[in-house]
Design a protein around this motif. Structure first.
Motif, PDB file in Angstrom:
ATOM      1  N   LEU A  31       0.823  -1.208   0.000  1.00 49.46           N
ATOM      2  CA  LEU A  31       0.000   0.000   0.000  1.00 49.46           C
ATOM      3  C   LEU A  31       0.858   1.258   0.000  1.00 49.46           C
ATOM      4  O   LEU A  31       1.604   1.512   0.947  1.00 49.46           O
ATOM      5  CB  LEU A  31      -0.899   0.018   1.241  1.00 49.46           C
ATOM      6  CG  LEU A  31      -1.767   1.266   1.405  1.00 49.46           C
ATOM      7  CD1 LEU A  31      -2.853   1.306   0.343  1.00 49.46           C
ATOM      8  CD2 LEU A  31      -2.368   1.321   2.790  1.00 49.46           C
ATOM      9  N   PRO A  32       0.757   2.107  -1.043  1.00 59.54           N
ATOM     10  CA  PRO A  32       1.436   3.406  -1.011  1.00 59.54           C
ATOM     11  C   PRO A  32       0.877   4.267   0.118  1.00 59.54           C
ATOM     12  O   PRO A  32      -0.341   4.380   0.273  1.00 59.54           O
ATOM     13  CB  PRO A  32       1.101   4.004  -2.382  1.00 59.54           C
ATOM     14  CG  PRO A  32       0.770   2.838  -3.249  1.00 59.54           C
ATOM     15  CD  PRO A  32       0.105   1.848  -2.337  1.00 59.54           C
ATOM     16  N   LEU A  33       1.741   4.871   0.916  1.00 58.15           N
ATOM     17  CA  LEU A  33       1.299   5.636   2.078  1.00 58.15           C
ATOM     18  C   LEU A  33       0.318   6.746   1.721  1.00 58.15           C
ATOM     19  O   LEU A  33      -0.648   6.989   2.439  1.00 58.15           O
ATOM     20  CB  LEU A  33       2.505   6.234   2.803  1.00 58.15           C
ATOM     21  CG  LEU A  33       3.292   5.287   3.708  1.00 58.15           C
ATOM     22  CD1 LEU A  33       4.564   5.966   4.196  1.00 58.15           C
ATOM     23  CD2 LEU A  33       2.447   4.841   4.890  1.00 58.15           C
ATOM     24  N   LYS A  34       0.549   7.409   0.625  1.00 56.13           N
ATOM     25  CA  LYS A  34      -0.313   8.543   0.289  1.00 56.13           C
ATOM     26  C   LYS A  34      -1.725   8.100  -0.083  1.00 56.13           C
ATOM     27  O   LYS A  34      -2.650   8.907  -0.097  1.00 56.13           O
ATOM     28  CB  LYS A  34       0.291   9.366  -0.837  1.00 56.13           C
ATOM     29  CG  LYS A  34       0.421   8.663  -2.173  1.00 56.13           C
ATOM     30  CD  LYS A  34       1.057   9.615  -3.180  1.00 56.13           C
ATOM     31  CE  LYS A  34       1.186   8.979  -4.553  1.00 56.13           C
ATOM     32  NZ  LYS A  34       1.821   9.901  -5.522  1.00 56.13           N
ATOM     33  N   SER A  80       4.577  -2.849  14.934  1.00 55.57           N
ATOM     34  CA  SER A  80       5.903  -2.578  14.388  1.00 55.57           C
ATOM     35  C   SER A  80       6.072  -3.159  12.983  1.00 55.57           C
ATOM     36  O   SER A  80       6.625  -2.499  12.090  1.00 55.57           O
ATOM     37  CB  SER A  80       6.990  -3.126  15.322  1.00 55.57           C
ATOM     38  OG  SER A  80       6.834  -4.524  15.507  1.00 55.57           O
ATOM     39  N   LEU A  81       5.563  -4.376  12.754  1.00 52.16           N
ATOM     40  CA  LEU A  81       5.702  -4.979  11.434  1.00 52.16           C
ATOM     41  C   LEU A  81       4.809  -4.287  10.405  1.00 52.16           C
ATOM     42  O   LEU A  81       5.174  -4.204   9.224  1.00 52.16           O
ATOM     43  CB  LEU A  81       5.377  -6.466  11.484  1.00 52.16           C
ATOM     44  CG  LEU A  81       6.372  -7.350  12.239  1.00 52.16           C
ATOM     45  CD1 LEU A  81       5.996  -8.816  12.101  1.00 52.16           C
ATOM     46  CD2 LEU A  81       7.798  -7.133  11.741  1.00 52.16           C
ATOM     47  N   SER A  82       3.666  -3.800  10.832  1.00 50.83           N
ATOM     48  CA  SER A  82       2.801  -3.061   9.906  1.00 50.83           C
ATOM     49  C   SER A  82       3.469  -1.775   9.448  1.00 50.83           C
ATOM     50  O   SER A  82       3.452  -1.430   8.260  1.00 50.83           O
ATOM     51  CB  SER A  82       1.455  -2.747  10.572  1.00 50.83           C
ATOM     52  OG  SER A  82       0.756  -3.932  10.901  1.00 50.83           O
ATOM     53  N   ILE A  83       4.073  -1.062  10.397  1.00 45.78           N
ATOM     54  CA  ILE A  83       4.788   0.175  10.051  1.00 45.78           C
ATOM     55  C   ILE A  83       5.984  -0.134   9.160  1.00 45.78           C
ATOM     56  O   ILE A  83       6.217   0.540   8.145  1.00 45.78           O
ATOM     57  CB  ILE A  83       5.236   0.907  11.332  1.00 45.78           C
ATOM     58  CG1 ILE A  83       4.017   1.410  12.118  1.00 45.78           C
ATOM     59  CG2 ILE A  83       6.155   2.083  10.984  1.00 45.78           C
ATOM     60  CD1 ILE A  83       4.353   1.987  13.472  1.00 45.78           C
ATOM     61  N   LEU A  84       6.741  -1.168   9.535  1.00 45.23           N
ATOM     62  CA  LEU A  84       7.916  -1.539   8.742  1.00 45.23           C
ATOM     63  C   LEU A  84       7.516  -1.946   7.326  1.00 45.23           C
ATOM     64  O   LEU A  84       8.189  -1.586   6.350  1.00 45.23           O
ATOM     65  CB  LEU A  84       8.664  -2.685   9.432  1.00 45.23           C
ATOM     66  CG  LEU A  84       9.923  -3.201   8.709  1.00 45.23           C
ATOM     67  CD1 LEU A  84      10.929  -2.071   8.529  1.00 45.23           C
ATOM     68  CD2 LEU A  84      10.547  -4.362   9.472  1.00 45.23           C
ATOM     69  N   ASN A 102       7.334   1.721   0.491  1.00 46.26           N
ATOM     70  CA  ASN A 102       7.334   3.106   0.020  1.00 46.26           C
ATOM     71  C   ASN A 102       8.730   3.710  -0.123  1.00 46.26           C
ATOM     72  O   ASN A 102       8.913   4.660  -0.884  1.00 46.26           O
ATOM     73  CB  ASN A 102       6.504   3.968   0.976  1.00 46.26           C
ATOM     74  CG  ASN A 102       5.018   3.755   0.800  1.00 46.26           C
ATOM     75  OD1 ASN A 102       4.371   4.419   0.007  1.00 46.26           O
ATOM     76  ND2 ASN A 102       4.448   2.787   1.533  1.00 46.26           N
ATOM     77  N   LEU A 103       9.705   3.171   0.596  1.00 52.66           N
ATOM     78  CA  LEU A 103      11.047   3.766   0.563  1.00 52.66           C
ATOM     79  C   LEU A 103      12.000   3.041  -0.381  1.00 52.66           C
ATOM     80  O   LEU A 103      12.977   3.637  -0.842  1.00 52.66           O
ATOM     81  CB  LEU A 103      11.644   3.792   1.979  1.00 52.66           C
ATOM     82  CG  LEU A 103      10.892   4.644   3.012  1.00 52.66           C
ATOM     83  CD1 LEU A 103      11.615   4.606   4.358  1.00 52.66           C
ATOM     84  CD2 LEU A 103      10.736   6.088   2.533  1.00 52.66           C
ATOM     85  N   ILE A 104      11.742   1.768  -0.649  1.00 51.42           N
ATOM     86  CA  ILE A 104      12.623   1.011  -1.546  1.00 51.42           C
ATOM     87  C   ILE A 104      12.168   1.213  -2.993  1.00 51.42           C
ATOM     88  O   ILE A 104      11.014   0.947  -3.331  1.00 51.42           O
ATOM     89  CB  ILE A 104      12.616  -0.494  -1.204  1.00 51.42           C
ATOM     90  CG1 ILE A 104      13.171  -0.714   0.212  1.00 51.42           C
ATOM     91  CG2 ILE A 104      13.425  -1.285  -2.225  1.00 51.42           C
ATOM     92  CD1 ILE A 104      13.207  -2.158   0.652  1.00 51.42           C
ATOM     93  N   PRO A 105      13.052   1.722  -3.849  1.00 47.68           N
ATOM     94  CA  PRO A 105      12.680   1.961  -5.250  1.00 47.68           C
ATOM     95  C   PRO A 105      12.272   0.650  -5.947  1.00 47.68           C
ATOM     96  O   PRO A 105      12.832  -0.408  -5.683  1.00 47.68           O
ATOM     97  CB  PRO A 105      13.969   2.527  -5.862  1.00 47.68           C
ATOM     98  CG  PRO A 105      14.761   3.040  -4.703  1.00 47.68           C
ATOM     99  CD  PRO A 105      14.432   2.135  -3.554  1.00 47.68           C
ATOM    100  N   ASN A 106      11.275   0.760  -6.829  1.00 53.71           N
ATOM    101  CA  ASN A 106      10.817  -0.373  -7.644  1.00 53.71           C
ATOM    102  C   ASN A 106      10.378  -1.580  -6.806  1.00 53.71           C
ATOM    103  O   ASN A 106      10.645  -2.722  -7.150  1.00 53.71           O
ATOM    104  CB  ASN A 106      11.911  -0.793  -8.633  1.00 53.71           C
ATOM    105  CG  ASN A 106      12.287   0.327  -9.584  1.00 53.71           C
ATOM    106  OD1 ASN A 106      11.412   1.079 -10.018  1.00 53.71           O
ATOM    107  ND2 ASN A 106      13.562   0.449  -9.879  1.00 53.71           N
ATOM    108  N   TRP A 107       9.748  -1.281  -5.672  1.00 50.14           N
ATOM    109  CA  TRP A 107       9.225  -2.354  -4.828  1.00 50.14           C
ATOM    110  C   TRP A 107       8.184  -3.151  -5.600  1.00 50.14           C
ATOM    111  O   TRP A 107       7.339  -2.588  -6.301  1.00 50.14           O
ATOM    112  CB  TRP A 107       8.612  -1.772  -3.560  1.00 50.14           C
ATOM    113  CG  TRP A 107       8.091  -2.820  -2.616  1.00 50.14           C
ATOM    114  CD1 TRP A 107       6.811  -3.217  -2.444  1.00 50.14           C
ATOM    115  CD2 TRP A 107       8.874  -3.611  -1.717  1.00 50.14           C
ATOM    116  NE1 TRP A 107       6.724  -4.194  -1.500  1.00 50.14           N
ATOM    117  CE2 TRP A 107       7.982  -4.459  -1.029  1.00 50.14           C
ATOM    118  CE3 TRP A 107      10.233  -3.677  -1.428  1.00 50.14           C
ATOM    119  CZ2 TRP A 107       8.407  -5.371  -0.066  1.00 50.14           C
ATOM    120  CZ3 TRP A 107      10.659  -4.586  -0.466  1.00 50.14           C
ATOM    121  CH2 TRP A 107       9.760  -5.413   0.201  1.00 50.14           C
TER     122      TRP A 107
END
Length: 381
Positions: free
Chosen positions: A84-87, A248-252, A258-263
């Motif tokens: 899920l994209p955060l935005k 914690s795992l949901s946040i991670l 969202n932070l790793i390119p081309n996930w």
């Protein structure tokens, strides 16, 4: 995991998962007709229970349940939440949250209202709930429904629920939540049509797990699988509480996606869907509908409690002009939790699973507080 029950449990679960994944791909009209009424993922829940009941097997204590809690659920959480994209969270908005908290409020207050009403019209009800203190058996139900087993045990102690009442309540709770899960699988499939009948014109957002404009080659699925397994292993070694593990795992998971390119969000969502089926199949091994000894009046009050909770949520959804699809999602987040809420959601829209997880987390966090409100209201009367 080498004992006969453990091996038997693994075989049943693997056969169930294989069947569910295969039948979901069958395009024959008769099969599709069955799946429209009885979603494929629901088979994952009832097939293991059919085996255990038909052959009188007790598989509630097999090692597979520990594997589910320590490995499968963490990996599934990471997979679902990383898709899920955060935005996109803002697209859903505040109305589902309002509906969810309204459902929690109904769960916490309705037992008090129903007991007062029953006592006014029936001396027998007053004798059962007030004089025999069966109201103390309703409080752990609030905790079990909203907050899970931890809240249930805490509220049992706070309300000083007698052991014999508590054990019977656990059986009743198990039966009703299982039945409710099946009903919510049916309702979510008809939610959009019912919304139209009630004049609610609230289209659901487009696929929330879309790849958007990400370009380039996606991360290889094997790398993601190894990453998830490694994180689950670290979490297992750290031994956090289940609530802290889930949060914690949901946040991670969201950060990874969202932070790793081309996930590879498509693979994550597919892996999460398989994980949900696996978790549901393992849960199905625990179903037990025996040893229920409670007054009929008590059972009737709990049934009315469930129905009024649901009707109340439909009224709130109508007032908010919110698509009725959110009613079973929010209800299962309140009553089912971290496993069943996304499972019910997946029967309709897999990309909404992360939102079901977030609501289930809120349920776990707030369960004890809602139960304390129930105790306070009972003590007033």
């Amino acid at each position: 995991m080498s004992s006969y029950p453990d091996i038997l449990a693994v075989v049943i679960v693997l056969v169930t998962v294989f069947f569910v994944l295969k039948i979901n791909k069958v395009k024959k009209p008769i099969i599709q007709g069955i799946l429209n009424w009885f979603p494929a993922i629901l088979f994952a829940y009832v097939i293991p229970a059919c085996f255990t009941h038909a052959f009188n097997w007790d598989l509630s204590g097999v090692s597979l349940h520990d594997w589910s809690r320590n490995w499968i659920i963490p990996i599934t959480l990471l997979a679902v939440m990383s898709a899920l994209p955060l935005k996109q969270l803002a697209i859903v908005g505040a109305r589902p949250l309002i509906l969810f908290f309204a459902g929690s409020l109904f769960i916490a207050t309705l037992p008090v209202i129903l007991v007062v009403g029953a006592s006014l019209f029936s001396p027998n009800s007053q004798q059962i709930f007030i004089n025999q203190e069966y109201w103390k058996g309703l409080v752990p139900i609030v905790g079990g429904w909203i907050g899970g087993s931890t809240s249930q045990l805490i509220l049992k102690e706070l309300a000083q629920t007698p052991e014999n009442v508590f054990l019977s309540v656990l059986v009743l709770d198990n039966i009703l939540v299982n039945i409710w899960t099946i009903l919510m699988f049916q309702f979510i499939k008809k939610g959009e049509k019912l919304s139209e009948l009630m004049g609610i014109k609230d289209p659901l957002p487009m696929n929330l797990a879309a790849e958007e404009n990400r370009s380039g080659k996606k991360i290889y699925p094997g790398i993601i699988a190894v990453l998830f397994f490694s994180v689950a292993g670290i979490a297992y070694l750290l031994e956090p509480s289940f609530l802290n593990l889930v949060i914690s795992l949901s946040i991670l998971g969201m950060l990874l996606g969202n932070l790793i390119p081309n996930w590879n969000a498509a693979f994550s969502l597919k892996l999460g869907g398989v994980g949900i089926v696996l978790v549901m199949a393992i849960l199905g091994l625990k179903l037990d509908f025996s040893n229920l000894t409670l007054p009929l009046t008590f059972v009737i009050v709990v049934l009315l409690w469930l129905v009024l909770h649901f009707l109340g949520m439909i009224i709130v959804s109508k007032a908010l002009k919110l698509n009725l699809i959110w009613v079973p999602i929010a209800s299962m987040a309140n009553l089912g939790g971290i496993s069943t809420a996304p499972a019910v959601t997946a029967a309709y829209r897999k990309d909404l699973m992360p939102h079901a997880v977030l609501l289930a987390i809120l349920s776990m966090v707030t369960g004890t507080a809602w139960g304390m409100l129930t105790i306070f209201l009972f003590q007033i009367i």
